[in-house]
Design an enzyme around this catalytic site. Structure first.
Site, PDB file in Angstrom:
ATOM      1  N   CYS A  34     127.055  77.774 -53.229  1.00 15.33           N
ATOM      2  CA  CYS A  34     126.250  76.816 -52.474  1.00 15.33           C
ATOM      3  C   CYS A  34     126.369  77.075 -50.969  1.00 15.33           C
ATOM      4  O   CYS A  34     125.812  78.038 -50.480  1.00 15.33           O
ATOM      5  CB  CYS A  34     126.598  75.393 -52.879  1.00 15.33           C
ATOM      6  SG  CYS A  34     125.216  74.280 -52.626  1.00 15.33           S
ATOM      7  N   HIS A  39     126.037  75.324 -58.563  1.00 15.78           N
ATOM      8  CA  HIS A  39     127.481  75.087 -58.742  1.00 15.78           C
ATOM      9  C   HIS A  39     127.913  75.474 -60.160  1.00 15.78           C
ATOM     10  O   HIS A  39     127.983  74.609 -61.038  1.00 15.78           O
ATOM     11  CB  HIS A  39     127.807  73.613 -58.482  1.00 15.78           C
ATOM     12  CG  HIS A  39     127.719  73.234 -57.051  1.00 15.78           C
ATOM     13  ND1 HIS A  39     128.765  73.373 -56.173  1.00 15.78           N
ATOM     14  CD2 HIS A  39     126.689  72.752 -56.326  1.00 15.78           C
ATOM     15  CE1 HIS A  39     128.399  72.970 -54.968  1.00 15.78           C
ATOM     16  NE2 HIS A  39     127.135  72.592 -55.032  1.00 15.78           N
ATOM     17  N   GLU A  61     130.755  76.078 -61.257  1.00 16.36           N
ATOM     18  CA  GLU A  61     132.067  75.536 -61.635  1.00 16.36           C
ATOM     19  C   GLU A  61     131.974  74.319 -62.548  1.00 16.36           C
ATOM     20  O   GLU A  61     132.918  74.004 -63.273  1.00 16.36           O
ATOM     21  CB  GLU A  61     132.895  75.206 -60.383  1.00 16.36           C
ATOM     22  CG  GLU A  61     132.412  74.030 -59.536  1.00 16.36           C
ATOM     23  CD  GLU A  61     131.381  74.386 -58.473  1.00 16.36           C
ATOM     24  OE1 GLU A  61     130.680  75.408 -58.644  1.00 16.36           O
ATOM     25  OE2 GLU A  61     131.261  73.654 -57.472  1.00 16.36           O
TER      26      GLU A  61
END
Ligand code: GLN
Length: 559
Positions: free
Chosen positions: A381, A507, A509
């Site tokens: 990001c 994102h 993650e």
């Protein structure tokens, strides 16, 4: 009928209530039950989206674009329960609903009060998750028993058992049993007090989970049981973990927590099978390698700010039999002390997401270091936006290139506001949020990692790579290898001629699990291991300077 488990916490905060709730969910799923997870947060913000990580840690984003508490990350990593915005309610959101109804005239003639109107709204939020195909809803109440702002939630869950029958509800209370070195014993008084407070509200916990440093003796167990009015076998020990949070479910199994829940709620469950989880732990405890990753962000002393990134790196390590040591590096320090001193020992560099100007120049410096030294780099990001700025400034020689987030008057706005954001005024819940599809360029590192062309990932941003610079960037080696399906939004950039340099606007993650690591994290860690291996072989020849197309790439194995 759906059964309900309510998890409350006492004595102190940060006991790991979210982890415990997630572990309970995981155990029940491994007994063949269909579980849903939910969290109530007693603060007045409508969601955590506008809070600083100092207040709240990471904001966890769901597919549907909900900005939620980081405990939902634990729920998603430990269970398969689908999560939506109905899985996280705050006091603010409950009140917003009540006040909107009041203005609409839904309560015409009535005085609107905490009991019953606010508690009814809380109870209907709980009921949203109950369904024919759901066996158990686990609802965690944020905060600590005794907090004034948590009272309406406790009152609502007390009423809930009256509404649907106590046999369908289980109250689990997590407490701390501190060990006092001077006295040479574990102290049960804080637990007694915290349960006493719950009982004053009208909630008698069925099960106590006691966080301890040392094993809980039979004497203490019996004392807690007697004073807190629970059975001795319902006093469960949850000892501090040595290696990993993924030990929590198995330690609860050792204390027969799953059996107790199944029995008390009269659930029709299968025998427990946690063999996959045991294998996972075995791998965590016996890594063959160790690799050091630097996370260069502005919250270097706050692990919770990048919670899911730490977890995703761990998951990648588990898959590759490597212990991932994460070094959090303050981006401002990179400017003060210079990159060489802080970054030279690292096997990989990750620049995470973020907002605001503080620390930006240090992130850009760290990326320059990774790019020119051939250190595997993963940008997420804001990390991707900084990688673009760095490349524009130092390779394209566009002096003063920046993001308009930080410099409205930059001569080269390589990162600019998303078109759809131009009219947005309000700050809450207005970013480009949640899951969007992305198409990957065949043969790219991202494509090799994912093993497919079409992916879906979660987003949380207002700015994007400015398309006016796309071809110039690509001509010098920073290529957009992932795009939105209409081709208008850059989702992934990669640097040709570098061992592993991938940066993404989304994102990743948030979608990594211990049993299913995210492909980009896995390949990033693999590249870091590869670099370490190369450096061991030729310590002096630190994979030469890399800039754009100029250096040959070191082959990286992908699976
Ligand atoms: N601040 C940047 C944006 O709004 C990046 C956001 C992020 O890293 N989550 O686009």
């Amino acid at each position: 009928m759906t059964k309900h488990i309510f998890v409350t916490g006492g004595v102190v905060s940060s006991l790991g209530k979210g982890l415990t709730a997630a572990s309970i969910g995981m155990l029940l799923e491994h007994r063949g039950l269909r579980v849903r997870m939910q969290k109530f947060d007693p603060y007045i913000n409508v969601d955590p989206g506008t809070m600083s990580p100092y207040q709240h840690g990471e904001v966890y984003v769901l597919d549907d674009g909900a900005e939620t508490d980081l405990d939902l990350g634990h729920y998603e990593r430990f269970t398969n329960a689908p999560l939506t915005r109905n899985c996280n309610f705050t006091t603010g959101r409950i009140y917003l609903a009540v006040i909107t109804k009041e203005r609409h005239g839904d309560y015409l003639g009535e005085t609107v009060q905490v009991i019953p109107h606010v508690t009814d709204e809380i109870k209907s939020a709980i009921r949203l998750l109950a369904a024919d195909d759901v066996d158990v809803v686990i609802t965690e109440i944020g905060g600590t028993v005794g907090d004034i702002e948590g009272l309406p939630f406790l009152e609502a869950i007390r009423q809930f058992a009256l509404d649907i029958g106590k046999q369908n509800v289980l109250y689990i209370h997590l407490t701390l049993v501190p060990y006092l070195k001077a006295a040479g014993e574990a102290k049960t008084k804080p637990t007694q007090h915290s349960v006493g407070m719950l009982r004053q509200i009208g909630i008698q916990p069925d099960i106590l989970i006691c966080r301890t440093e040392r094993p809980l003796g039979q004497k203490e167990r019996e004392k807690i049981a007697l004073f807190c009015n629970v059975e001795p076998r319902a006093v469960i020990e949850e000892r501090d973990k040595e290696f990993s949070i993924y030990e929590v479910p198995l330690s609860l199994v050792n204390n027969k927590l799953d059996e107790l829940i199944v029995e008390k709620l009269n659930l029709r469950a299968q025998p427990l099978d946690v063999s996959e989880w045991r294998q996972l732990l075995h791998r965590i405890q016996n890594p063959a390698h160790e690799v050091t990753i630097g996370v260069v962000g502005k919250y270097e002393r706050l692990r919770d700010a990048y919670k899911s990134i730490h977890e995703a790196l761990d998951h990648a390590g588990i898959a590759l039999s490597a212990r991932v040591v994460v070094r959090q590096i303050g981006s401002e320090q990179v400017v003060d002390e210079g990159p060489e001193r802080l970054l030279s020992g690292l096997d990989g560099i990750l620049v995470p997401g973020g907002f605001g100007e503080r620390g930006i120049e240090g992130k850009i410096e760290a990326i320059r270091y990774a790019r020119t030294k051939g250190v595997p780099f993963f940008g997420i990001c804001l990390g991707m936006q900084c990688a673009t700025i760095e490349f524009a400034r130092n390779v394209l020689k566009l002096e003063g290139a920046h993001s308009t987030e930080f410099d409205k008057a930059t001569p080269h706005p390589v990162i600019c506001l998303l078109h759809e954001q131009q009219k947005v005024q309000d700050k809450g819940g207005t970013m480009r949020l949640g899951a969007y599809p992305c198409v990957l360029q065949p043969g790219s590192l991202a494509h090799q990692a994912y093993g497919c062309e079409q992916i879906s990932e979660r987003h949380r941003h207002r700015y994007e790579l400015n398309n006016a610079y796309r071809s110039q960037l690509a001509a010098h080696g920073l290529v957009a290898t992932g795009l939105s399906p209409d081709g208008k939004l850059v989702e992934v950039v990669e640097l040709t001629g570098h061992p592993w340099f991938v940066a993404v606007q989304y994102h990743p993650e948030f979608k990594s699990k211990p049993t299913r690591p995210h492909p980009l994290f896995r390949e990033f860690v693999r590249a870091a291991l590869h670099r370490q291996e190369m450096r061991k072989r030729s310590p002096a020849g630190r994979s030469g300077e890399v800039a754009g197309r100029s250096t040959e790439s070191v082959p990286v194995r992908t699976s």
